[in-house]
Design a protein around this motif. Structure first.
Motif, PDB file in Angstrom:
ATOM      1  N   SER A  45      -6.860   0.884   0.492  1.00 28.03           N
ATOM      2  CA  SER A  45      -6.928   0.180  -0.795  1.00 28.03           C
ATOM      3  C   SER A  45      -5.838  -0.132  -1.598  1.00 28.03           C
ATOM      4  N   ALA A  46      -5.334  -1.414  -2.353  1.00 28.18           N
ATOM      5  CA  ALA A  46      -4.198  -1.259  -2.913  1.00 28.18           C
ATOM      6  C   ALA A  46      -4.391  -0.501  -4.308  1.00 28.18           C
ATOM      7  N   SER A 169      -0.002   6.854   7.777  1.00 26.57           N
ATOM      8  CA  SER A 169       0.020   5.130   8.396  1.00 26.57           C
ATOM      9  C   SER A 169       0.931   5.889   9.479  1.00 26.57           C
ATOM     10  N   LEU A 177      -6.666  -2.136   5.236  1.00 23.06           N
ATOM     11  CA  LEU A 177      -6.035  -2.691   3.870  1.00 23.06           C
ATOM     12  C   LEU A 177      -7.778  -3.212   3.754  1.00 23.06           C
ATOM     13  N   VAL A 189      -2.074  -6.775  -3.573  1.00 21.19           N
ATOM     14  CA  VAL A 189      -2.052  -7.196  -2.193  1.00 21.19           C
ATOM     15  C   VAL A 189      -0.978  -6.979  -1.196  1.00 21.19           C
ATOM     16  N   GLU A 190       0.193  -8.188  -1.850  1.00 17.29           N
ATOM     17  CA  GLU A 190       1.174  -7.814  -0.770  1.00 17.29           C
ATOM     18  C   GLU A 190       2.123  -6.818  -0.979  1.00 17.29           C
ATOM     19  N   VAL A 193       0.507  -4.171   1.151  1.00 16.92           N
ATOM     20  CA  VAL A 193       1.051  -4.296   2.030  1.00 16.92           C
ATOM     21  C   VAL A 193       2.829  -3.756   2.552  1.00 16.92           C
ATOM     22  N   ASN A 194       3.337  -4.449   1.792  1.00 20.33           N
ATOM     23  CA  ASN A 194       4.988  -4.062   1.877  1.00 20.33           C
ATOM     24  C   ASN A 194       4.808  -2.524   2.330  1.00 20.33           C
ATOM     25  N   ASP A 197       3.602  -1.849   5.387  1.00 21.96           N
ATOM     26  CA  ASP A 197       4.584  -2.112   6.942  1.00 21.96           C
ATOM     27  C   ASP A 197       3.427  -2.402   7.697  1.00 21.96           C
ATOM     28  N   LEU A 198       2.280  -3.345   6.718  1.00 22.15           N
ATOM     29  CA  LEU A 198       1.222  -3.997   8.210  1.00 22.15           C
ATOM     30  C   LEU A 198       2.102  -5.232   8.481  1.00 22.15           C
ATOM     31  N   ASN A 199       2.296  -5.753   8.242  1.00 14.90           N
ATOM     32  CA  ASN A 199       3.381  -6.581   9.162  1.00 14.90           C
ATOM     33  C   ASN A 199       4.242  -6.785  10.921  1.00 14.90           C
TER      34      ASN A 199
END
Length: 201
Positions: A45-46, A169, A177, A189-190, A193-194, A197-199
């Protein structure tokens, strides 16, 4: 005489509406990506208190009871471990004992919920969790256990306070997440994610 604390395994029922949702989530998470089988998932989680350990536990119970998958749940949150509490178990021996003392994972894995769900708790308390956390050793455990289990879930510390999830990871096939709806800010959250590197495709 005081009663032993309830385990989430006693409270979890496949008849409950949320169990259906966890079943759907698990189905989506395990869909092969780019021809790659998804066998090991990290759950983070964040920030603190967003429910990551609850999600880890219910995903594990869903996999074992609803899907019939042989499942291993690993608690790698050496700072604030809670999986042992959720399942009313002793904290150790567990992961910390494997990392520090070279204990064999198979010797410290606990089997409190039948043959399908096994747990590797955080292990003995340590005053310096950042110093003993070893993503390479944990990665080796994950790789070894893939031979014996259909699914491995790794509950980790939150990503923003510490770097453990970011380091780990790369050792898993996917990342979950957990976000507390209506509470966690979008910017938080952003950022998480950054960091993870979930994108990436």
């Amino acid at each position: 005489m005081a009663r032993k604390p309830y385990s989430v395994a006693e409270l979890f029922s496949l008849d409950q509406p949320f169990a259906t949702e966890f079943g759907r989530l698990l189905h989506r998470l395990r869909k092969p990506r780019e021809g790659r089988e998804i066998k090991a998932l990290m759950v983070t989680s964040a920030m603190l208190s967003e429910g990551k350990s609850t999600v880890s536990s219910f995903l594990a119970l869903t996999a074992a009871r609803q899907k019939g998958l042989k499942t291993l749940l690993i608690d790698s949150d050496l700072r604030r471990p809670s999986i042992h509490k959720f399942f009313a178990l002793d904290r150790g021996p567990g992961l910390a004992d494997v990392i520090v003392d070279g204990a064999q994972p198979a010797d410290v894995i606990q089997k409190p919920v039948g043959d399908s769900l096994h747990l590797l708790t955080a292990g003995r308390p340590t005053e310096r969790p950042a110093e003993i956390f070893d993503p390479e050793v944990i990665g080796q455990i994950i790789d070894e256990m893939k031979f014996y289990y259909d699914l491995i879930l790794v509950d980790t510390a939150p990503i923003l306070p510490v770097s453990d999830p970011m380091l780990l990871s790369a050792k898993v096939d996917g990342v979950v997440l957990v976000v507390k709806a209506g509470d966690t800010q979008r910017e938080v959250v952003e950022r998480a994610v950054n960091l993870l590197d979930l994108n990436r495709e």
